[in-house]
Design an enzyme around this catalytic site. Structure first.
Site, PDB file in Angstrom:
ATOM      1  N   ASP A  16      33.063  33.294  34.276  1.00  0.00           N
ATOM      2  CA  ASP A  16      33.275  32.219  35.248  1.00  0.00           C
ATOM      3  C   ASP A  16      34.696  32.267  35.795  1.00  0.00           C
ATOM      4  O   ASP A  16      35.622  32.680  35.108  1.00  0.00           O
ATOM      5  CB  ASP A  16      32.999  30.868  34.571  1.00  0.00           C
ATOM      6  CG  ASP A  16      32.829  29.759  35.594  1.00  0.00           C
ATOM      7  OD1 ASP A  16      32.635  30.055  36.791  1.00  0.00           O
ATOM      8  OD2 ASP A  16      32.906  28.579  35.190  1.00  0.00           O
ATOM      9  N   GLY A  17      34.837  31.814  37.045  1.00  0.00           N
ATOM     10  CA  GLY A  17      36.164  31.678  37.648  1.00  0.00           C
ATOM     11  C   GLY A  17      36.474  32.700  38.723  1.00  0.00           C
ATOM     12  O   GLY A  17      37.587  32.708  39.253  1.00  0.00           O
ATOM     13  N   ASN A  18      35.504  33.526  39.082  1.00  0.00           N
ATOM     14  CA  ASN A  18      35.758  34.529  40.129  1.00  0.00           C
ATOM     15  C   ASN A  18      36.135  33.864  41.456  1.00  0.00           C
ATOM     16  O   ASN A  18      37.076  34.278  42.130  1.00  0.00           O
ATOM     17  CB  ASN A  18      34.504  35.386  40.379  1.00  0.00           C
ATOM     18  CG  ASN A  18      34.167  36.271  39.211  1.00  0.00           C
ATOM     19  OD1 ASN A  18      34.920  36.333  38.248  1.00  0.00           O
ATOM     20  ND2 ASN A  18      33.038  36.950  39.283  1.00  0.00           N
ATOM     21  N   ARG A  20      37.308  30.792  42.035  1.00  0.00           N
ATOM     22  CA  ARG A  20      38.613  30.110  41.982  1.00  0.00           C
ATOM     23  C   ARG A  20      39.757  31.104  41.959  1.00  0.00           C
ATOM     24  O   ARG A  20      40.808  30.878  42.561  1.00  0.00           O
ATOM     25  CB  ARG A  20      38.675  29.194  40.746  1.00  0.00           C
ATOM     26  CG  ARG A  20      38.008  27.853  40.971  1.00  0.00           C
ATOM     27  CD  ARG A  20      37.744  27.134  39.686  1.00  0.00           C
ATOM     28  NE  ARG A  20      36.626  27.737  38.965  1.00  0.00           N
ATOM     29  CZ  ARG A  20      36.320  27.471  37.702  1.00  0.00           C
ATOM     30  NH1 ARG A  20      37.068  26.642  37.014  1.00  0.00           N
ATOM     31  NH2 ARG A  20      35.290  28.043  37.123  1.00  0.00           N
ATOM     32  N   TRP A  21      39.557  32.244  41.301  1.00  0.00           N
ATOM     33  CA  TRP A  21      40.582  33.289  41.262  1.00  0.00           C
ATOM     34  C   TRP A  21      40.915  33.735  42.699  1.00  0.00           C
ATOM     35  O   TRP A  21      42.083  33.883  43.062  1.00  0.00           O
ATOM     36  CB  TRP A  21      40.069  34.474  40.448  1.00  0.00           C
ATOM     37  CG  TRP A  21      41.041  35.602  40.271  1.00  0.00           C
ATOM     38  CD1 TRP A  21      41.909  35.785  39.235  1.00  0.00           C
ATOM     39  CD2 TRP A  21      41.245  36.711  41.157  1.00  0.00           C
ATOM     40  NE1 TRP A  21      42.644  36.932  39.420  1.00  0.00           N
ATOM     41  CE2 TRP A  21      42.252  37.517  40.602  1.00  0.00           C
ATOM     42  CE3 TRP A  21      40.674  37.096  42.378  1.00  0.00           C
ATOM     43  CZ2 TRP A  21      42.702  38.691  41.197  1.00  0.00           C
ATOM     44  CZ3 TRP A  21      41.125  38.259  42.984  1.00  0.00           C
ATOM     45  CH2 TRP A  21      42.127  39.043  42.396  1.00  0.00           C
ATOM     46  N   ARG A  29      35.732  34.476  48.486  1.00  0.00           N
ATOM     47  CA  ARG A  29      35.208  34.426  47.111  1.00  0.00           C
ATOM     48  C   ARG A  29      34.767  35.797  46.585  1.00  0.00           C
ATOM     49  O   ARG A  29      34.925  36.112  45.413  1.00  0.00           O
ATOM     50  CB  ARG A  29      34.020  33.457  47.045  1.00  0.00           C
ATOM     51  CG  ARG A  29      34.412  32.002  47.230  1.00  0.00           C
ATOM     52  CD  ARG A  29      33.161  31.109  47.229  1.00  0.00           C
ATOM     53  NE  ARG A  29      32.383  31.283  46.017  1.00  0.00           N
ATOM     54  CZ  ARG A  29      32.652  30.685  44.858  1.00  0.00           C
ATOM     55  NH1 ARG A  29      33.661  29.862  44.776  1.00  0.00           N
ATOM     56  NH2 ARG A  29      31.901  30.892  43.801  1.00  0.00           N
ATOM     57  N   HIS A  33      34.665  38.333  42.934  1.00  0.00           N
ATOM     58  CA  HIS A  33      33.564  39.053  42.271  1.00  0.00           C
ATOM     59  C   HIS A  33      33.915  40.541  42.113  1.00  0.00           C
ATOM     60  O   HIS A  33      33.580  41.168  41.121  1.00  0.00           O
ATOM     61  CB  HIS A  33      32.268  38.885  43.065  1.00  0.00           C
ATOM     62  CG  HIS A  33      31.807  37.456  43.138  1.00  0.00           C
ATOM     63  ND1 HIS A  33      31.832  36.622  42.048  1.00  0.00           N
ATOM     64  CD2 HIS A  33      31.340  36.702  44.171  1.00  0.00           C
ATOM     65  CE1 HIS A  33      31.378  35.420  42.404  1.00  0.00           C
ATOM     66  NE2 HIS A  33      31.087  35.445  43.685  1.00  0.00           N
ATOM     67  N   TRP A  65      20.901  31.530  43.241  1.00  0.00           N
ATOM     68  CA  TRP A  65      20.265  31.668  44.559  1.00  0.00           C
ATOM     69  C   TRP A  65      20.660  30.521  45.486  1.00  0.00           C
ATOM     70  O   TRP A  65      20.462  30.594  46.700  1.00  0.00           O
ATOM     71  CB  TRP A  65      18.732  31.714  44.428  1.00  0.00           C
ATOM     72  CG  TRP A  65      18.249  32.888  43.647  1.00  0.00           C
ATOM     73  CD1 TRP A  65      17.814  32.878  42.351  1.00  0.00           C
ATOM     74  CD2 TRP A  65      18.143  34.255  44.088  1.00  0.00           C
ATOM     75  NE1 TRP A  65      17.456  34.152  41.958  1.00  0.00           N
ATOM     76  CE2 TRP A  65      17.644  35.016  43.007  1.00  0.00           C
ATOM     77  CE3 TRP A  65      18.426  34.910  45.292  1.00  0.00           C
ATOM     78  CZ2 TRP A  65      17.426  36.381  43.074  1.00  0.00           C
ATOM     79  CZ3 TRP A  65      18.211  36.279  45.374  1.00  0.00           C
ATOM     80  CH2 TRP A  65      17.720  37.000  44.268  1.00  0.00           C
ATOM     81  N   LEU A 127      27.058  51.670  22.138  1.00  0.00           N
ATOM     82  CA  LEU A 127      27.178  50.270  22.554  1.00  0.00           C
ATOM     83  C   LEU A 127      26.027  50.010  23.515  1.00  0.00           C
ATOM     84  O   LEU A 127      25.625  50.920  24.247  1.00  0.00           O
ATOM     85  CB  LEU A 127      28.531  50.073  23.279  1.00  0.00           C
ATOM     86  CG  LEU A 127      28.726  48.836  24.150  1.00  0.00           C
ATOM     87  CD1 LEU A 127      28.808  47.582  23.284  1.00  0.00           C
ATOM     88  CD2 LEU A 127      30.020  48.951  24.974  1.00  0.00           C
ATOM     89  N   ARG A 184      30.678  24.699  29.391  1.00  0.00           N
ATOM     90  CA  ARG A 184      29.242  24.537  29.623  1.00  0.00           C
ATOM     91  C   ARG A 184      28.535  25.835  29.307  1.00  0.00           C
ATOM     92  O   ARG A 184      29.132  26.906  29.355  1.00  0.00           O
ATOM     93  CB  ARG A 184      28.973  24.235  31.108  1.00  0.00           C
ATOM     94  CG  ARG A 184      29.249  22.849  31.572  1.00  0.00           C
ATOM     95  CD  ARG A 184      28.661  22.652  32.962  1.00  0.00           C
ATOM     96  NE  ARG A 184      29.329  23.485  33.956  1.00  0.00           N
ATOM     97  CZ  ARG A 184      30.477  23.176  34.550  1.00  0.00           C
ATOM     98  NH1 ARG A 184      31.090  22.048  34.253  1.00  0.00           N
ATOM     99  NH2 ARG A 184      31.025  23.985  35.432  1.00  0.00           N
TER     100      ARG A 184
HETATM  101  C1  FPP Z   1      30.999  33.315  38.297  1.00  0.00           C
HETATM  102  O1  FPP Z   1      32.144  32.957  39.029  1.00  0.00           O
HETATM  103  C2  FPP Z   1      30.525  34.648  38.649  1.00  0.00           C
HETATM  104  C3  FPP Z   1      29.292  34.931  39.182  1.00  0.00           C
HETATM  105  C4  FPP Z   1      28.293  33.885  39.431  1.00  0.00           C
HETATM  106  C5  FPP Z   1      28.874  36.281  39.574  1.00  0.00           C
HETATM  107  C6  FPP Z   1      29.522  37.393  38.844  1.00  0.00           C
HETATM  108  C7  FPP Z   1      28.874  38.648  39.170  1.00  0.00           C
HETATM  109  C8  FPP Z   1      29.481  39.838  39.198  1.00  0.00           C
HETATM  110  C9  FPP Z   1      30.921  39.993  38.942  1.00  0.00           C
HETATM  111  C10 FPP Z   1      28.647  41.026  39.482  1.00  0.00           C
HETATM  112  C11 FPP Z   1      28.531  41.880  38.245  1.00  0.00           C
HETATM  113  C12 FPP Z   1      27.203  42.394  37.961  1.00  0.00           C
HETATM  114  C13 FPP Z   1      26.859  43.644  37.525  1.00  0.00           C
HETATM  115  C14 FPP Z   1      25.457  43.933  37.160  1.00  0.00           C
HETATM  116  C15 FPP Z   1      27.819  44.760  37.447  1.00  0.00           C
HETATM  117  P1  FPP Z   1      32.054  31.787  40.099  1.00  0.00           P
HETATM  118  O2  FPP Z   1      31.758  32.380  41.423  1.00  0.00           O
HETATM  119  O3  FPP Z   1      31.060  30.766  39.647  1.00  0.00           O
HETATM  120  O4  FPP Z   1      33.503  31.226  40.042  1.00  0.00           O
HETATM  121  P2  FPP Z   1      33.975  29.741  40.395  1.00  0.00           P
HETATM  122  O5  FPP Z   1      33.362  28.832  39.352  1.00  0.00           O
HETATM  123  O6  FPP Z   1      35.466  29.826  40.278  1.00  0.00           O
HETATM  124  O7  FPP Z   1      33.520  29.434  41.791  1.00  0.00           O
END
Ligand code: FPP
Length: 231
Positions: A16-18, A20-21, A29, A33, A65, A127, A184
């Site tokens: 989580d946090g992509n 916001r990063w 956004r 990711h 989705w 692994l 959560r």
């Molecule tokens: C949560 O951050 C991240 C996600 C919902 C998606 C993450 C998916 C990837 C990085 C793709 C990787 C997949 C594979 C199979 C290699 P958020 O967007 O909810 O962050 P936020 O809470 O800060 O908005």
């Protein structure tokens, strides 16, 4: 880093946090990711280093989705590109790739790339990396129940139920960790995490690295897991 005594067999990660990063840096956004994929690479290599045998990543939930089609397609592009990379870390390091969740709604070429990588890595055992894609804990449970109903099965045991879940070949997670500080579970492996140790590091996923994981493993050493008993 000092050698650790008690290594978890399976760690499951809610990345989580992509968003916001990226937002913090004034970036769209999907840049978050993209960096999130680099964090996956780092943590997979760290798992090899720490001799962790299973690592699961919550990559796309049944609820994701609801996001904009731009963001969803951006995530698909990143996953596709990552799975199709010729010199990928899975083949290079003898890592088995598995997935949980329902793949049908994803673009066909993405599913083909995943199925192909799973096939190519199926005999590896250093692994196992599990990608949860279109996965939801509730959906996993409901699909398992429907399997039993369709087979007219009654009085099933907990063991049989575990074996009807998507994770049938995967042990229950010893550690579930969610980055970004949110506390959560968000519909991840609900049934499977009954006795998992939970960690919520306050670091956005794109910044998460081997040192952060090491700190969690050190804390895990001190946790007294009783599984409902007395120790
Ligand atoms: C949560 O951050 C991240 C996600 C919902 C998606 C993450 C998916 C990837 C990085 C793709 C990787 C997949 C594979 C199979 C290699 P958020 O967007 O909810 O962050 P936020 O809470 O800060 O908005």
């Amino acid at each position: 880093m000092k050698k650790l005594q008690k290594i978890p067999y399976h760690i499951a990660i809610i990345m989580d946090g992509n968003g916001r990063w990226a937002t913090k840096r004034g970036l769209p956004r999907n840049y978050g990711h993209k960096e999130g994929i680099n964090a996956i690479e780092r943590i997979v290599l760290a798992c090899l280093n720490f001799d962790i045998k299973y690592c699961s990543f919550f990559a796309f939930s049944t609820e994701n989705w609801k996001r904009s089609s731009d963001e969803i397609n951006g995530i698909f592009d990143l996953i596709r590109e990552y799975l199709l990379k010729e010199d990928n870390i899975f083949l290079k390091n003898q890592i088995k790739v598995e997935s949980i969740g329902v793949l049908e709604p994803f673009p066909k070429d993405l599913v083909e790339a995943l199925v192909d990588l799973k096939e190519k890595t199926k005999n590896f055992n250093k692994l196992t990396v599990v990608f949860a894609l279109n996965y939801g804990g509730r959906d996993d449970i409901v699909r398992a129940v429907n399997k039993f109903l369709n087979e007219n099965k009654k009085d099933i045991t907990e063991k049989e139920f575990l074996l009807a879940l998507d994770t049938k070949d995967i042990p229950e997670p010893d550690i579930v960790l969610r980055t970004s500080g949110e506390m959560r579970i968000s519909n991840f492996m609900l049934y499977q995490m009954a006795y998992s140790e939970l960690f919520f590091p306050k670091i956005y996923w794109p910044d998460f690295n081997e040192k952060h994981l090491y700190k969690i493993l050190k804390k895990y050493q001190k946790r007294n897991r009783r599984f409902g008993g007395i120790k």
